[in-house]
Scaffold this motif. Structure first.
Motif, PDB file in Angstrom:
ATOM      1  N   LYS A  52       0.947  -1.236   0.084  1.00 56.87           N
ATOM      2  CA  LYS A  52      -0.046  -0.074  -0.033  1.00 56.87           C
ATOM      3  C   LYS A  52       0.893   0.998  -0.128  1.00 56.87           C
ATOM      4  CE  LYS A  52      -2.052  -1.437   3.710  1.00 56.87           C
ATOM      5  NZ  LYS A  52      -1.593  -2.764   3.881  1.00 56.87           N
ATOM      6  N   THR A  53       1.948   1.099   0.662  1.00 54.08           N
ATOM      7  CA  THR A  53       2.758   2.284   0.982  1.00 54.08           C
ATOM      8  C   THR A  53       3.283   3.015  -0.500  1.00 54.08           C
ATOM      9  OG1 THR A  53       3.817   1.086   2.774  1.00 54.08           O
ATOM     10  CG2 THR A  53       4.757   3.223   2.471  1.00 54.08           C
TER      11      THR A  53
ATOM     12  N   ASP B 277      -2.368   6.126   7.307  1.00 55.45           N
ATOM     13  CA  ASP B 277      -2.142   4.820   7.169  1.00 55.45           C
ATOM     14  C   ASP B 277      -2.433   3.941   8.443  1.00 55.45           C
ATOM     15  OD1 ASP B 277      -0.789   2.452   6.207  1.00 55.45           O
ATOM     16  OD2 ASP B 277       1.255   2.944   7.025  1.00 55.45           O
ATOM     17  N   GLU B 278      -2.775   2.730   8.292  1.00 55.72           N
ATOM     18  CA  GLU B 278      -3.545   1.830   9.529  1.00 55.72           C
ATOM     19  C   GLU B 278      -4.596   2.939  10.052  1.00 55.72           C
ATOM     20  OE1 GLU B 278      -2.287  -0.807   9.618  1.00 55.72           O
ATOM     21  OE2 GLU B 278      -0.606  -0.957   8.738  1.00 55.72           O
TER      22      GLU B 278
ATOM     23  N   GLY C  67       2.610  -2.526  10.542  1.00 55.58           N
ATOM     24  CA  GLY C  67       3.417  -1.758   9.308  1.00 55.58           C
ATOM     25  C   GLY C  67       5.150  -2.121   9.075  1.00 55.58           C
TER      26      GLY C  67
HETATM   27 MG    MG Z   1       1.697  -0.708   5.726  1.00 51.26          MG
END
Ligand code: MG
Ligand code: ADP
Length: 828
Positions: free
Chosen positions: A428-429, A532-533, A687
């Motif tokens: 995803k990053t 994120d998350e 992550g």
């Molecule tokens: Mg991640």
């Protein structure tokens, strides 16, 4: 109360608090039996109680979670019966009951077979109260015959202040006493709940030998036979239940000295309405001085009078379309059901309403977002191709597809509101970085917010590597100085510098933690927010960040795989992109469940991997007691491993009490290979990316949910080498190990999420999303058919009257607003 019972209750409550893991007592609950029985006998505890406790505790280890919860509740009830009563201001006969609430994880499974308990008693919603023409429903409870100011106070502690509150105070379960039998047909073992009508032949009180307990014994006859009834510590019953009187009793058939008996049956005179017996009887959550019998009577009066007078706010078209019963019927049947089927129909209606309102709200939210304009950021094909060509890998098809989603959002003229869902390691990053670049190349600003400083720091380093690969500088969309890291630990001077850069626009991309919203950060032109998350953040936090831009684009990313039905319900206001594919070349992670005795094997395996140049994580379990104990466990294990098990390796230590800078240092040293092994508490969960790590060993694996274990497991298997995950539960508990075995069978986060959903309920997925709206009392978020039905009806109604401005929808609108509370707004 005999101290042996008190002691037992302590353990029972502890067990309930622990989530029924059979560890309130070392070695299992039944281990207390020998000594407890001894004490109990000395104190002359009633033989039947003794028997009940012994049988139940001996079966306990074999039961599943739900059965365990039921057993503990029954045991607490049984032991409570033995408590001496205290007077209750003459309003009702005293029978103290403290409802014990099952812990959160157990509530959901329980709900599959029985009605869902309201989560918190004071949750009782008041959204009935203002419905037109039923002003009476907002009347205080003192209007009810039998409720004085003092009982009103007691009811207020349950959140019950008005008649409307009462109507929406739902039973936490039901006792089905609808099976009526003659005495000669009663069967021990088969008749768990049964009703018998008969005439009292005799009734008298006696005391136990030590005099601690009063026992009332009666004989009931119905012409087919005689049944012995026994009550404990309610001696006044002899003045209420007189010989010759006809009564109805409901309860469980037990055996005592070879004869059938009923212990502490519910009872009432034959000639009046049957509320407590001879029907499906509601059991309400209680607190303080309120007794079940008394509350049930109050409920009965209120429901009888009011249920039929509550107008239905749902338009008939919706009701018919969904095939749900009307509100009056639902309210009447949820309290005093005529049959299980009608009770279920009532639940279905009330649950439907909750999901329906949720969906309507989500649709409105989506429309609100779509109604504002968003800046466009055109992305040229060759520019994008250039960016992608410098990546050290080929994008997966899923990544490419998502990239197109992002591109079209950026050209739509409306703000992006997208949820990017992808299993751990799905990549995803890089998409977040490319999105940031798309915005930054047009001189606007982007912010990426991560839940921990470790993660923010990792992203920061990663983004530099992505945009500044060795030997390739000409294509970069950003310069190094335009990208900054802002975390709590950033030195004050640097923070000041970053703030200045963000305010004047010289910084284009900022990566950070909560520091981004906690500090007085002002953006010159914030156009993209990436979270994120996302499940780690609250609604309010996202809203704050969003408010720092002018209708900025929003991309939220999650590795918590949410089953599609749930995603549509909870995140229906967001567009969804799914990375359903892992980058090529990934080898599946082999997972093993090891018994605690096989720990040595795990250590050998770690040694082998380290010899080959790889690295290992060892995770220490959640300690429920406190964060401090968790740290202590990790610290102690770290030094044991270092001195006894792996004296020749360097072992790093990571835990939640370390300063962010210390954590970052340990992480970067581990990443750089300075440590072969990293011992950590659960802080490493999300992550973190160390491609050279190939072993993930999880101690106390039984304490984690499957999705969470999957997150840990996702820390390895990120490079080309084969990786291994070792789960070591605390004991050989078969039930737990069975649950963990699922981990060995699949690497698919969605499958594990579905399992978690089945076993633990949706709490793990909802995170703080729920905080945006009233909690559900009835709806089961795993009920896909219900969700789809409600969604369909909500969409149909929304298409026809999105603002609910049609006068025919006035009642609906009012209820809708009450459902969402006053401060609607950002629910993302
Ligand atoms: Mg991640
Ligand atoms: P997550 O979705 O869990 O956040 P990351 O973005 O951290 O996953 O990616 C996991 C690892 O996979 C990183 O090391 C990243 O560089 C790498 N990666 C991402 N996309 C690809 C790809 N298409 N091919 C190979 N490796 C990839």
């Amino acid at each position: 109360m005999p101290s042996s019972l008190e002691k037992l209750q302590k353990f029972l409550r502890l067990e309930a608090e622990r989530g029924y893991d059979n560890r309130a007592v070392v070695g299992g609950l039944n281990k207390i039996l020998p000594s407890w029985e001894n004490d109990a006998r000395k104190e002359n505890v009633n033989e039947q109680i003794l028997q009940s406790v012994t049988t139940r505790l001996n079966q306990y280890p074999e039961l599943n979670l739900q059965q365990r919860a039921t057993t503990i509740r029954e045991l607490i009830e049984i032991t409570h019966e033995a408590q001496p009563p205290k007077p209750f201001r003459g309003e009702a006969r005293p029978r103290f009951e403290k409802p014990i609430e099952p812990p959160a994880e157990v509530k959901q499974p329980e709900h599959f077979s029985s009605p869902r308990p309201p989560r918190k008693p004071h949750d009782a919603t008041t959204w009935v109260e203002n419905i037109p023409s039923t002003q009476g429903l907002s009347a205080p409870l003192t209007v009810i015959h039998g409720i004085g100011p003092r009982s009103a106070d007691s009811l207020a502690t349950l959140g019950l202040n008005t008649l409307g509150d009462l109507l929406y105070y739902f039973p936490r379960r039901y006792d089905d006493y609808s099976s009526l039998k003659p005495i000669n047909r009663l069967q021990y073992g088969a008749d768990v709940n049964v009703t018998v009508i008969g005439t009292i032949q005799s009734i008298s009180n006696r005391s136990t030998r030590g005099g601690q307990m009063q026992i009332t014994e009666a004989v009931l006859g119905d012409g087919t036979g005689y049944l012995r009834l026994t009550w404990f510590n309610q001696p006044w019953l002899t003045s209420q239940i007189l010989a010759g009187k006809s009564i109805v009793v409901s309860g469980k058939i037990d055996m005592y000295l070879g004869r059938l008996v009923m212990n502490s049956p519910d009872w009432e005179p034959l000639e009046q309405d049957h509320l407590h017996t001879n029907r499906i009887v509601p059991v309400y959550p209680l607190s303080g001085h309120i007794t079940q019998r008394w509350l049930r009577k109050i409920m009965y009066q209120t429901v009888n009078f009011w249920a039929g007078r509550v107008p239905d706010y749902l338009p008939a078209s919706v009701r018919e379309g969904a095939g749900v019963v009307d509100l009056s019927t639902a309210i009447a049947q949820i309290h005093f059901p005529d049959s299980t089927a009608r009770m279920e129909a009532a639940q279905a209606r009330l649950a439907f309403d909750e999901i329906f309102f949720l969906q309507l709200g989500v649709l409105q939210q989506k429309r609100n977002w779509e109604s504002v304009s968003g800046r466009t950021f055109p992305v040229a094909d060759d520019w994008l191709a250039g960016q992608i060509s410098h990546l050290p890998f080929e994008l997966t098809a899923a990544q490419t597809r998502t990239l197109q989603d992002l591109r079209s959002d950026f050209s739509s003229g409306r703000p992006m509101n997208r949820l990017l869902q992808g299993d751990v390691g799905s990549g995803k990053t890089i998409l977040a970085f490319l999105a940031a670049a798309m915005v930054a190349q047009h001189s606007a600003q982007a912010a990426i917010m991560a839940p921990t400083s470790i993660l923010a720091e990792q992203h920061y380093r990663n983004v530099l590597r992505t945009f500044f690969p060795p030997g390739n500088l000409e294509e970069t969309p950003l310069t190094v100085s335009q990208i900054r890291l802002l975390i709590g630990d950033t030195p004050d001077e640097e923070k000041e510098d970053i703030r200045t850069g963000l305010a004047n626009g010289s910084i284009r991309l900022v990566i950070g933690t909560h520091a981004l919203i906690e500090d007085p950060v002002i953006f010159h032109d914030l156009q993209l927010i990436v979270i994120d998350e996302q499940h780690r953040f609250g609604v309010a936090q996202r809203a704050i960040l969003r408010s720092k831009g002018n209708n900025p684009h929003l991309l939220v990313m999650t590795a918590t795989p949410i089953p599609r039905s749930l995603a549509l319900t909870i995140y229906g206001d967001l567009d969804l992109s799914v990375l359903d594919e892992l980058p090529a070349g990934r080898q599946p992670i082999e997972t093993y469940v090891l018994s605690p005795l096989e720990r040595e094997r795990a250590y050998t395996l770690i040694r082998n991997q380290v010899t080959e140049g790889h690295q290992a994580f060892i995770i220490y379990p959640l300690v429920e007691k406190s964060d401090r104990d968790e740290v202590k466990a990790a610290v102690e294990e770290h030094s044991r491993l270092q001195s006894e098990v792996f004296p020749h390796y360097k072992i790093g230590l990571l835990h939640g009490r370390m300063k962010p800078a210390e954590k970052d240092q340990v992480m970067s040293q581990f990443r750089a290979g300075a440590y072969q092994i990293l011992v950590s508490t659960s802080v490493v969960e999300v992550g973190v990316d160390v491609p050279n790590a190939t072993v993930m060993m999880i101690e106390g694996a039984n304490r984690f949910g499957l999705s969470q274990l999957h997150q840990f497991r996702g820390r390895v298997g990120r490079g080309q080498a084969k990786s291994i995950c070792l789960l070591v539960p605390e004991t050989e508990d078969s039930l737990e190990n069975e649950r963990l075995m699922v981990m060995t069978q699949t690497n698919d986060g969605f499958v594990l999420a579905e399992r978690d959903l089945d076993q633990r309920g949706p709490g793990d997925f909802l995170g703080t999303r729920q905080a945006g709206f009233a909690e559900f009392k009835m709806a089961n978020l795993t009920d896909i058919r219900l969700i789809e039905k409600a969604r369909k009806q909500a969409i149909a109604l929304f298409d026809q009257d999105p603002d609910l401005s049609d006068p025919e929808h006035a009642a609906l609108l009012k209820t809708f607003h009450r459902f969402w509370g006053d401060g609607r707004g950002d629910v993302s």
